[in-house]
Design an enzyme around this catalytic site. Structure first.
Site, PDB file in Angstrom:
ATOM      1  N   GLY A  45      -1.459   0.441   1.296  1.00 55.59           N
ATOM      2  CA  GLY A  45      -2.077  -0.761   1.716  1.00 55.59           C
ATOM      3  C   GLY A  45      -2.657  -1.762   0.669  1.00 55.59           C
TER       4      GLY A  45
ATOM      5  CB  SER B  78       2.306   1.539  -2.452  1.00 54.53           C
ATOM      6  OG  SER B  78       2.342  -0.024  -2.247  1.00 54.53           O
ATOM      7  CD1 TRP B  79      -4.268   1.835  -1.193  1.00 57.10           C
ATOM      8  CD2 TRP B  79      -4.990   0.722  -3.234  1.00 57.10           C
ATOM      9  NE1 TRP B  79      -6.019   1.979  -1.682  1.00 57.10           N
ATOM     10  CE2 TRP B  79      -6.120   1.179  -2.797  1.00 57.10           C
ATOM     11  CE3 TRP B  79      -5.078   0.006  -4.441  1.00 57.10           C
ATOM     12  CZ2 TRP B  79      -7.374   1.095  -3.462  1.00 57.10           C
ATOM     13  CZ3 TRP B  79      -6.137  -0.076  -5.099  1.00 57.10           C
ATOM     14  CH2 TRP B  79      -7.461   0.501  -4.650  1.00 57.10           C
TER      15      TRP B  79
ATOM     16  CG  ASP C 177       9.391  -1.134  -5.494  1.00 60.87           C
ATOM     17  OD1 ASP C 177       9.036  -2.486  -5.341  1.00 60.87           O
ATOM     18  OD2 ASP C 177       8.512  -0.430  -5.555  1.00 60.87           O
TER      19      ASP C 177
ATOM     20  CG  HIS D 126       7.070  -0.903  -2.393  1.00 63.40           C
ATOM     21  ND1 HIS D 126       6.644  -0.765  -3.382  1.00 63.40           N
ATOM     22  CD2 HIS D 126       5.941  -1.214  -1.427  1.00 63.40           C
ATOM     23  CE1 HIS D 126       5.177  -0.518  -3.159  1.00 63.40           C
ATOM     24  NE2 HIS D 126       5.074  -0.742  -1.991  1.00 63.40           N
TER      25      HIS D 126
END
Length: 320
Positions: free
Chosen positions: A43, A115-116, A271, A299
């Protein structure tokens, strides 16, 4: 080809009071006596989903999942404009993770995320290296301001029409400045119509960036239910407008603290959201980590990426 494990349900779950009026939802599934592993979602503000449980052999792992502050089943939910975002920062999330570990009586755990989630788990591991047994990441980020600027400005050179629309989503006086900060302000508006439009515009841009990937559509961000979409954008804009409250480049500079922790890092060649330079720079410092570039993945992943992640978790399942 590795398949996801069959769906499973948690055998234990609860709401952890982490202070400031926040309750963090957590769950545990798999083998109560298995190797502890923590799933750190992305996120920021995406929340967990049941699919994340299925990467782990349920006979070998004790899998812990939690919804970070403000999203998923944690409360207060960021879709509620009354939710106080002052108590939702990277430091708060790191403290929540450590409190959850202590609550569950876990000495050390494997960390998995992307990711985050990779930024957050790297920050946790650098703060508490003695609590981390291994790290598995698909999609490496460190949330440097240069990475944020790339995602919300630089990559616009590949999608000029879509980025132009994204830029038009903020007030005219702010279009030449920090678009992320402008969206963060819109998401704090008292007008629900303003918040809704800003969330839609933000997600339309995110969808465009991943649109060329094998698993980039349809609308992986914009297609979420309204409350989940609003929480995601409100939290993400809040974090990115502040550079995640991290000194620029600190996770790369301090990666030497990860010495002795085996790492399996997988990053998609396609990505555009998070360029390959970040994991490449990371493994030059963190020499116990291996970087595998997955040529058919972006991604949002691919079957090859899934196989690589499951393979790494299989390798680590019985290590101490």
């Amino acid at each position: 080809m590795a398949e996801l494990y069959p769906p499973i349900e948690p055998y234990e779950q609860g709401m952890l009071d982490v202070g400031d009026g926040n309750l963090v939802h957590w769950e545990v599934c798999g083998n109560p006596h298995g190797k502890p592993a923590l799933v750190v979602h992305g996120g920021p503000g995406s929340g967990c989903n049941p699919r994340m449980r299925r990467y782990f052999d349920p006979s070998a792992y004790r899998v812990v999942l939690f919804d970070q502050r403000g999203c998923g089943r944690s409360t207060p939910h960021a879709a509620d404009p009354a939710a106080d975002m002052r108590h939702n920062t990277t430091s708060h999330l790191l403290a929540d993770m450590e409190q959850l570990r202590e609550h569950l009586g876990i000495e050390r755990w494997l960390l998995y995320g992307g990711s985050w989630g990779s930024t957050l788990l790297l920050a946790y591991a650098e703060r508490h290296p003695e609590r981390v047994s291994e790290i598995v990441v698909n999609g490496v980020t460190t949330t440097r301001r240069r990475e944020i600027d790339w995602l919300y400005r630089g990559v616009g050179r590949f999608f000029p029409e879509q980025w132009h629309r994204f830029r038009l989503g903020v007030p005219e006086a702010e279009r030449a400045g920090d678009l992320v900060a402008a969206y963060a302000r819109l998401m704090e508006s008292e007008d629900p119509a303003v918040r809704e439009k800003a969330a839609v515009d933000w997600c339309r841009w995110e969808d465009a960036v991943v649109s060329l990937e094998p698993n980039g559509g349809p609308a992986p961000y914009g297609g979420r239910p309204s409350d989940a979409r609003i929480a995601l954008v409100r939290i993400a804009a809040h974090y990115f407008a502040h550079g995640a409250w991290l000194e620029e480049g600190v996770l790369l500079r301090e990666a030497g603290r990860l010495k002795g922790i085996p790492g399996a890092l997988f990053h998609g060649r396609l990505d555009l959201s998070t360029p390959l330079e970040t994991p490449w720079e990371l493994v030059r410092v963190w020499t116990d980590a291996e970087l595998v570039v997955v040529d058919d993945s972006g991604h949002k992943g691919s079957a090859t990426m899934r196989d690589r992640v499951i393979g790494a978790l299989e390798r680590f399942r019985y290590t101490e």
